[in-house]
Design a protein around this motif. Structure first.
Motif, PDB file in Angstrom:
ATOM      1  N   LEU A  17      31.284  41.795  78.845  1.00 25.77           N
ATOM      2  CA  LEU A  17      32.463  43.345  78.805  1.00 25.77           C
ATOM      3  C   LEU A  17      32.200  43.784  77.366  1.00 25.77           C
ATOM      4  O   LEU A  17      31.482  43.534  76.176  1.00 25.77           O
ATOM      5  CB  LEU A  17      33.535  42.890  78.566  1.00 25.77           C
ATOM      6  N   PRO A  18      32.579  45.192  78.005  1.00 19.04           N
ATOM      7  CA  PRO A  18      32.012  46.160  76.100  1.00 19.04           C
ATOM      8  C   PRO A  18      32.505  45.714  74.951  1.00 19.04           C
ATOM      9  O   PRO A  18      34.051  44.620  75.482  1.00 19.04           O
ATOM     10  CB  PRO A  18      31.842  47.309  76.446  1.00 19.04           C
ATOM     11  N   ASP A  19      31.433  45.975  73.994  1.00 18.46           N
ATOM     12  CA  ASP A  19      32.798  45.374  72.740  1.00 18.46           C
ATOM     13  C   ASP A  19      33.279  47.124  72.436  1.00 18.46           C
ATOM     14  O   ASP A  19      33.345  46.813  71.439  1.00 18.46           O
ATOM     15  CB  ASP A  19      32.273  45.222  71.812  1.00 18.46           C
ATOM     16  N   ARG A  20      34.365  47.310  72.971  1.00 16.55           N
ATOM     17  CA  ARG A  20      35.197  48.540  72.857  1.00 16.55           C
ATOM     18  C   ARG A  20      36.534  48.331  73.861  1.00 16.55           C
ATOM     19  O   ARG A  20      36.522  47.890  74.836  1.00 16.55           O
ATOM     20  CB  ARG A  20      34.260  49.717  72.961  1.00 16.55           C
ATOM     21  N   TYR A  21      37.693  49.536  73.550  1.00 12.90           N
ATOM     22  CA  TYR A  21      38.704  48.945  74.558  1.00 12.90           C
ATOM     23  C   TYR A  21      38.202  50.098  75.656  1.00 12.90           C
ATOM     24  O   TYR A  21      37.432  50.570  75.802  1.00 12.90           O
ATOM     25  CB  TYR A  21      39.713  49.580  73.880  1.00 12.90           C
ATOM     26  N   LEU A  22      39.185  49.223  76.960  1.00 14.42           N
ATOM     27  CA  LEU A  22      38.451  49.394  78.651  1.00 14.42           C
ATOM     28  C   LEU A  22      39.176  50.681  78.696  1.00 14.42           C
ATOM     29  O   LEU A  22      40.596  50.803  78.492  1.00 14.42           O
ATOM     30  CB  LEU A  22      37.862  48.641  79.198  1.00 14.42           C
ATOM     31  N   THR A  23      38.968  51.412  79.267  1.00 16.30           N
ATOM     32  CA  THR A  23      39.807  52.331  80.074  1.00 16.30           C
ATOM     33  C   THR A  23      40.300  51.982  81.559  1.00 16.30           C
ATOM     34  O   THR A  23      39.692  51.479  82.048  1.00 16.30           O
ATOM     35  CB  THR A  23      38.912  53.367  80.035  1.00 16.30           C
ATOM     36  N   PRO A  24      41.047  52.941  81.931  1.00 15.60           N
ATOM     37  CA  PRO A  24      41.067  51.699  83.954  1.00 15.60           C
ATOM     38  C   PRO A  24      39.796  52.429  84.981  1.00 15.60           C
ATOM     39  O   PRO A  24      39.016  51.709  85.297  1.00 15.60           O
ATOM     40  CB  PRO A  24      42.271  53.010  84.066  1.00 15.60           C
ATOM     41  N   GLU A  25      39.599  53.591  84.498  1.00 14.27           N
ATOM     42  CA  GLU A  25      38.347  53.522  85.194  1.00 14.27           C
ATOM     43  C   GLU A  25      36.969  52.404  84.943  1.00 14.27           C
ATOM     44  O   GLU A  25      35.482  52.411  85.546  1.00 14.27           O
ATOM     45  CB  GLU A  25      37.082  54.814  84.705  1.00 14.27           C
ATOM     46  N   ASP A  26      36.688  52.132  83.425  1.00 14.40           N
ATOM     47  CA  ASP A  26      35.970  51.080  83.307  1.00 14.40           C
ATOM     48  C   ASP A  26      36.324  49.871  83.597  1.00 14.40           C
ATOM     49  O   ASP A  26      35.151  48.847  85.031  1.00 14.40           O
ATOM     50  CB  ASP A  26      35.594  50.591  81.302  1.00 14.40           C
ATOM     51  N   LEU A  27      37.631  49.758  84.665  1.00 10.08           N
ATOM     52  CA  LEU A  27      37.872  48.450  85.020  1.00 10.08           C
ATOM     53  C   LEU A  27      37.485  48.704  86.672  1.00 10.08           C
ATOM     54  O   LEU A  27      37.403  47.729  87.157  1.00 10.08           O
ATOM     55  CB  LEU A  27      39.762  48.213  84.499  1.00 10.08           C
ATOM     56  N   THR A  28      37.220  50.309  86.829  1.00  9.41           N
ATOM     57  CA  THR A  28      37.463  50.175  88.201  1.00  9.41           C
ATOM     58  C   THR A  28      35.649  49.567  88.309  1.00  9.41           C
ATOM     59  O   THR A  28      35.179  49.160  89.459  1.00  9.41           O
ATOM     60  CB  THR A  28      37.416  51.391  88.852  1.00  9.41           C
ATOM     61  N   THR A  29      34.559  50.426  87.826  1.00  6.41           N
ATOM     62  CA  THR A  29      33.566  49.495  87.150  1.00  6.41           C
ATOM     63  C   THR A  29      33.154  48.370  87.258  1.00  6.41           C
ATOM     64  O   THR A  29      32.312  47.624  88.163  1.00  6.41           O
ATOM     65  CB  THR A  29      32.919  50.561  86.325  1.00  6.41           C
ATOM     66  N   LEU A  30      34.086  48.168  86.665  1.00  3.48           N
ATOM     67  CA  LEU A  30      33.547  46.221  86.778  1.00  3.48           C
ATOM     68  C   LEU A  30      34.289  45.350  87.652  1.00  3.48           C
ATOM     69  O   LEU A  30      33.087  44.134  87.546  1.00  3.48           O
ATOM     70  CB  LEU A  30      34.151  46.031  84.629  1.00  3.48           C
ATOM     71  N   SER A  32      34.945  46.512  90.228  1.00  4.72           N
ATOM     72  CA  SER A  32      34.727  47.431  91.747  1.00  4.72           C
ATOM     73  C   SER A  32      35.906  47.407  92.663  1.00  4.72           C
ATOM     74  O   SER A  32      35.444  46.951  94.043  1.00  4.72           O
ATOM     75  CB  SER A  32      33.579  46.133  92.652  1.00  4.72           C
ATOM     76  N   VAL A  33      36.307  48.298  92.018  1.00  9.07           N
ATOM     77  CA  VAL A  33      37.854  47.969  92.493  1.00  9.07           C
ATOM     78  C   VAL A  33      38.286  49.879  92.547  1.00  9.07           C
ATOM     79  O   VAL A  33      38.044  50.533  91.173  1.00  9.07           O
ATOM     80  CB  VAL A  33      39.097  46.991  92.597  1.00  9.07           C
ATOM     81  N   PRO A  34      39.504  50.117  93.506  1.00 13.05           N
ATOM     82  CA  PRO A  34      39.639  51.349  93.480  1.00 13.05           C
ATOM     83  C   PRO A  34      40.353  51.387  92.096  1.00 13.05           C
ATOM     84  O   PRO A  34      41.012  50.969  91.568  1.00 13.05           O
ATOM     85  CB  PRO A  34      39.562  51.829  94.843  1.00 13.05           C
ATOM     86  N   LEU A  35      40.504  52.960  91.391  1.00  7.76           N
ATOM     87  CA  LEU A  35      41.305  53.212  91.035  1.00  7.76           C
ATOM     88  C   LEU A  35      43.296  53.190  90.631  1.00  7.76           C
ATOM     89  O   LEU A  35      43.557  52.494  89.755  1.00  7.76           O
ATOM     90  CB  LEU A  35      41.112  54.936  90.057  1.00  7.76           C
ATOM     91  N   GLU A  36      43.112  53.588  91.865  1.00  8.26           N
ATOM     92  CA  GLU A  36      44.700  53.653  92.779  1.00  8.26           C
ATOM     93  C   GLU A  36      45.233  51.659  92.442  1.00  8.26           C
ATOM     94  O   GLU A  36      45.973  51.476  92.368  1.00  8.26           O
ATOM     95  CB  GLU A  36      44.330  53.709  93.511  1.00  8.26           C
ATOM     96  N   THR A  37      44.129  50.620  92.496  1.00 12.32           N
ATOM     97  CA  THR A  37      44.593  49.287  92.623  1.00 12.32           C
ATOM     98  C   THR A  37      44.715  48.634  91.079  1.00 12.32           C
ATOM     99  O   THR A  37      45.561  48.723  90.309  1.00 12.32           O
ATOM    100  CB  THR A  37      43.209  49.149  92.688  1.00 12.32           C
ATOM    101  N   VAL A  38      44.387  49.562  89.675  1.00 10.05           N
ATOM    102  CA  VAL A  38      44.413  49.072  88.372  1.00 10.05           C
ATOM    103  C   VAL A  38      45.588  49.642  88.329  1.00 10.05           C
ATOM    104  O   VAL A  38      46.527  48.803  87.803  1.00 10.05           O
ATOM    105  CB  VAL A  38      43.105  50.275  87.820  1.00 10.05           C
ATOM    106  N   LYS A  43      51.665  48.795  87.805  1.00  9.87           N
ATOM    107  CA  LYS A  43      53.092  48.998  87.863  1.00  9.87           C
ATOM    108  C   LYS A  43      53.505  47.465  88.160  1.00  9.87           C
ATOM    109  O   LYS A  43      54.560  47.665  87.748  1.00  9.87           O
ATOM    110  CB  LYS A  43      52.456  50.046  88.941  1.00  9.87           C
ATOM    111  N   LYS A  44      52.946  46.908  89.173  1.00 11.87           N
ATOM    112  CA  LYS A  44      53.184  45.400  89.784  1.00 11.87           C
ATOM    113  C   LYS A  44      53.876  44.574  88.434  1.00 11.87           C
ATOM    114  O   LYS A  44      53.649  43.636  88.557  1.00 11.87           O
ATOM    115  CB  LYS A  44      53.306  44.668  90.822  1.00 11.87           C
TER     116      LYS A  44
END
Length: 77
Positions: A17-30, A32-38, A43-44
């Protein structure tokens, strides 16, 4: 040329993982899930814990790593 000369300034230090705070887009890349899933995880309250800096949502790489590890442990049980 030394290998360190070509390193990305956002180099990875913790479990890939990068040594910085992650964005939701970073999570989608890391992950491999859609942004809506993040956003659905947030929400849940089932995904990694996030926090806001003003209007921006961020994730601590250590918390993301711990969340992934907890999923792995849960699957093994």
């Amino acid at each position: 040329m030394a290998a360190t000369a070509n390193r990305d300034p956002r180099s990875t230090l913790r479990g890939g993982l990068p040594d910085r705070y992650l964005t939701p887009e970073d999570l989608t890349t890391l992950l491999s899930v859609p942004l809506e899933t993040v956003y659905a995880w947030r929400k849940k309250r089932t995904g990694p814990p996030g926090f806001r800096i003003g209007k921006h949502l961020r994730y601590d790489p250590a918390a993301v790593h711990a969340w992934i590890s907890s999923l792995s442990e849960h699957e093994a049980a």
